[in-house]
Write an enzyme that holds these catalytic residues in place. Structure first.
Site, PDB file in Angstrom:
ATOM      1  N   TYR A   1       0.844  -1.206   0.000  1.00 44.65           N
ATOM      2  CA  TYR A   1       0.000   0.000   0.000  1.00 44.65           C
ATOM      3  C   TYR A   1       0.876   1.252   0.000  1.00 44.65           C
ATOM      4  O   TYR A   1       0.656   2.192  -0.770  1.00 44.65           O
ATOM      5  CB  TYR A   1      -0.892  -0.055   1.240  1.00 44.65           C
ATOM      6  CG  TYR A   1      -1.883   1.077   1.378  1.00 44.65           C
ATOM      7  CD1 TYR A   1      -3.052   1.099   0.611  1.00 44.65           C
ATOM      8  CD2 TYR A   1      -1.677   2.098   2.300  1.00 44.65           C
ATOM      9  CE1 TYR A   1      -3.971   2.114   0.761  1.00 44.65           C
ATOM     10  CE2 TYR A   1      -2.598   3.120   2.457  1.00 44.65           C
ATOM     11  CZ  TYR A   1      -3.745   3.124   1.683  1.00 44.65           C
ATOM     12  OH  TYR A   1      -4.660   4.143   1.836  1.00 44.65           O
TER      13      TYR A   1
ATOM     14  N   SER B   1       2.496   1.729  -3.302  1.00 41.75           N
ATOM     15  CA  SER B   1       1.555   2.220  -4.327  1.00 41.75           C
ATOM     16  C   SER B   1       1.264   3.707  -4.140  1.00 41.75           C
ATOM     17  O   SER B   1       1.238   4.476  -5.101  1.00 41.75           O
ATOM     18  CB  SER B   1       0.253   1.407  -4.300  1.00 41.75           C
ATOM     19  OG  SER B   1      -0.502   1.672  -3.119  1.00 41.75           O
ATOM     20  N   LYS B   2       1.076   4.135  -2.904  1.00 44.06           N
ATOM     21  CA  LYS B   2       0.750   5.551  -2.658  1.00 44.06           C
ATOM     22  C   LYS B   2       1.978   6.446  -2.873  1.00 44.06           C
ATOM     23  O   LYS B   2       1.841   7.588  -3.302  1.00 44.06           O
ATOM     24  CB  LYS B   2       0.172   5.733  -1.257  1.00 44.06           C
ATOM     25  CG  LYS B   2      -1.163   5.012  -1.032  1.00 44.06           C
ATOM     26  CD  LYS B   2      -2.272   5.564  -1.918  1.00 44.06           C
ATOM     27  CE  LYS B   2      -3.626   4.913  -1.603  1.00 44.06           C
ATOM     28  NZ  LYS B   2      -4.739   5.453  -2.416  1.00 44.06           N
TER      29      LYS B   2
HETATM   30  P1  NDP Z   1     -13.372   2.141   1.244  1.00 46.51           P
HETATM   31  O1  NDP Z   1     -12.887   0.725   1.281  1.00 46.51           O
HETATM   32  O2  NDP Z   1     -14.400   2.583   2.209  1.00 46.51           O
HETATM   33  O3  NDP Z   1     -13.836   2.507  -0.234  1.00 46.51           O
HETATM   34  C1  NDP Z   1     -13.069   2.166  -1.339  1.00 46.51           C
HETATM   35  C2  NDP Z   1     -13.900   2.386  -2.598  1.00 46.51           C
HETATM   36  O4  NDP Z   1     -13.104   2.019  -3.728  1.00 46.51           O
HETATM   37  C3  NDP Z   1     -15.148   1.548  -2.605  1.00 46.51           C
HETATM   38  O5  NDP Z   1     -16.243   2.326  -3.039  1.00 46.51           O
HETATM   39  C4  NDP Z   1     -14.838   0.449  -3.636  1.00 46.51           C
HETATM   40  O6  NDP Z   1     -16.010   0.082  -4.316  1.00 46.51           O
HETATM   41  C5  NDP Z   1     -13.860   1.173  -4.566  1.00 46.51           C
HETATM   42  N1  NDP Z   1     -12.971   0.230  -5.245  1.00 46.51           N
HETATM   43  C6  NDP Z   1     -12.074  -0.623  -4.696  1.00 46.51           C
HETATM   44  N2  NDP Z   1     -11.485  -1.352  -5.660  1.00 46.51           N
HETATM   45  C7  NDP Z   1     -12.009  -0.940  -6.830  1.00 46.51           C
HETATM   46  C8  NDP Z   1     -11.832  -1.311  -8.184  1.00 46.51           C
HETATM   47  N3  NDP Z   1     -10.992  -2.292  -8.544  1.00 46.51           N
HETATM   48  N4  NDP Z   1     -12.539  -0.677  -9.157  1.00 46.51           N
HETATM   49  C9  NDP Z   1     -13.418   0.310  -8.813  1.00 46.51           C
HETATM   50  N5  NDP Z   1     -13.645   0.693  -7.557  1.00 46.51           N
HETATM   51  C10 NDP Z   1     -12.961   0.078  -6.579  1.00 46.51           C
HETATM   52  O7  NDP Z   1     -12.062   3.020   1.401  1.00 46.51           O
HETATM   53  P2  NDP Z   1     -11.868   4.551   1.792  1.00 46.51           P
HETATM   54  O8  NDP Z   1     -13.050   5.345   1.434  1.00 46.51           O
HETATM   55  O9  NDP Z   1     -11.317   4.604   3.152  1.00 46.51           O
HETATM   56  O10 NDP Z   1     -10.661   4.878   0.780  1.00 46.51           O
HETATM   57  C11 NDP Z   1     -10.798   5.708  -0.366  1.00 46.51           C
HETATM   58  C12 NDP Z   1      -9.401   6.139  -0.781  1.00 46.51           C
HETATM   59  O11 NDP Z   1      -8.807   6.885   0.271  1.00 46.51           O
HETATM   60  C13 NDP Z   1      -8.452   4.987  -1.091  1.00 46.51           C
HETATM   61  O12 NDP Z   1      -7.641   5.307  -2.200  1.00 46.51           O
HETATM   62  C14 NDP Z   1      -7.617   4.878   0.167  1.00 46.51           C
HETATM   63  O13 NDP Z   1      -6.361   4.323  -0.067  1.00 46.51           O
HETATM   64  C15 NDP Z   1      -7.536   6.355   0.571  1.00 46.51           C
HETATM   65  N6  NDP Z   1      -7.202   6.565   1.972  1.00 46.51           N
HETATM   66  C16 NDP Z   1      -8.062   6.258   2.991  1.00 46.51           C
HETATM   67  C17 NDP Z   1      -7.733   6.504   4.313  1.00 46.51           C
HETATM   68  C18 NDP Z   1      -8.649   6.228   5.465  1.00 46.51           C
HETATM   69  O14 NDP Z   1      -8.240   6.474   6.617  1.00 46.51           O
HETATM   70  N7  NDP Z   1      -9.857   5.773   5.262  1.00 46.51           N
HETATM   71  C19 NDP Z   1      -6.440   7.064   4.647  1.00 46.51           C
HETATM   72  C20 NDP Z   1      -5.600   7.361   3.528  1.00 46.51           C
HETATM   73  C21 NDP Z   1      -5.995   7.130   2.244  1.00 46.51           C
HETATM   74  P3  NDP Z   1     -16.296  -1.440  -4.810  1.00 46.51           P
HETATM   75  O15 NDP Z   1     -15.871  -2.349  -3.688  1.00 46.51           O
HETATM   76  O16 NDP Z   1     -17.754  -1.454  -5.085  1.00 46.51           O
HETATM   77  O17 NDP Z   1     -15.495  -1.625  -6.053  1.00 46.51           O
END
Ligand code: NDP
Length: 267
Positions: free
Chosen positions: A170, A173-174
């Site tokens: 992770y 990637s980031k």
């Molecule tokens: P969630 O797991 O709550 O949401 C992730 C979303 O991404 C879901 O809606 C999922 O939808 C979608 N997703 C995952 N894989 C795919 C794919 N292959 N194609 C299309 N959609 C996809 O995560 P967060 O909201 O917490 O995270 C959102 C972003 O923020 C991410 O990039 C994460 O790395 C980043 N982030 C989050 C932090 C946190 O504390 N929450 C901290 C730092 C960064 P579905 O499963 O329907 O495909």
């Protein structure tokens, strides 16, 4: 007493365009059916934009649309299927309109000690969080560059800033995303296309709960080095995204904005 000239200035200011508005803009938000992506969609709609959200789970997207209202539409799409991305963008641009704002939000995490991470594990995370971000950005950027207008946002992470254990793929990637932002901002600036990242701290979503719930030490450590002493809400990221996509940020490109309650500078 307010002079007539001053009153004139006040009226002029009041009738000026709101530079934070996204009125008339169309945003594509990957992973907009839940978590941070959903709130980015909601905040952008509140700022006047129309949004298209994507994800793999149609039921989550349908439910989100019912909450977001008529300014939102969805397309089921898996960003890791790189061959689908040209068709996704073509469909949106012909059926709905030109994409002004791309938010690369979809992402996955995996918590494992580095020595237990297989090549397949590593590739899966990097493919979703980095390869697909580049592929979709390239498709959208070609069109934005032709139109000489656009704003691209990446959702990075604190994991790219400092060493959080058990998230090696992770973090890689980031960190890749952070590097990409700088190069793309440098290449696209002459076409009036801006590229920025938001680096969320610890934000209350399903992803964070999975990483934290079984690990109170990690939760306490994260909170302990966050000067605001609380986790963020998804709309904290949403409003930062509105700002970076708006005219108010017209001279900001190549930046990574921490939205983290001070976590990145906490001792
Ligand atoms: P969630 O797991 O709550 O949401 C992730 C979303 O991404 C879901 O809606 C999922 O939808 C979608 N997703 C995952 N894989 C795919 C794919 N292959 N194609 C299309 N959609 C996809 O995560 P967060 O909201 O917490 O995270 C959102 C972003 O923020 C991410 O990039 C994460 O790395 C980043 N982030 C989050 C932090 C946190 O504390 N929450 C901290 C730092 C960064 P579905 O499963 O329907 O495909």
């Amino acid at each position: 007493m307010i002079e007539e000239e001053q009153l004139g200035n006040i009226t002029a200011v009041q009738t000026q365009k709101n530079v934070f508005s996204l009125e008339g803009k169309l945003a594509l938000i990957t992973g907009g059916g839940s978590g941070i992506g959903f709130d980015i969609a909601q905040c952008m709609i509140r700022a006047g934009a129309r949004v298209v959200i994507t994800g793999r789970r149609e039921y989550a997207l349908k439910e989100s649309i019912s909450l977001l209202g008529s300014a939102a539409q969805y397309v089921v799409n898996d960003v890791t299927e790189l061959n689908s991305l040209e068709g996704l963008v073509e469909h949106i641009e012909t059926q709905i309109g030109p994409i002004d704002i791309l938010v690369n939000n979809a992402g996955i995490n995996m918590k494992k000690p580095a020595l237990d991470v297989s090549d397949e594990d590593f590739q899966k995370i990097v493919h979703t969080n980095l390869n697909s971000v580049f592929a979709l950005t390239r498709v959208c950027a070609r069109r934005m560059i032709n139109r000489q207008s656009g704003s691209i946002l990446m959702i990075s992470s604190m994991a790219a800033y400092y060493g959080i254990d058990r998230v090696v793929a992770y973090a890689a990637s980031k960190s890749g995303v952070e590097g990409m932002v700088k190069v793309l901002a440098s290449e696209f600036s002459k076409y009036n296309v801006r590229v920025n990242a938001i680096a969320p701290g610890f934000i209350e979503t399903a992803m964070m709960r999975t990483a934290m719930n079984s690990d109170p030490d990690r939760m306490n450590k994260a909170l302990g080095r966050t000067p605001m002493a609380k986790f963020g809400k998804p709309d904290d990221i949403g409003w930062a995204a509105v700002f970076l996509a708006s005219e108010a940020a017209k001279y900001i490109t190549g930046a990574s904005l921490p939205v983290d309650g001070g976590n990145s500078i906490g001792f």
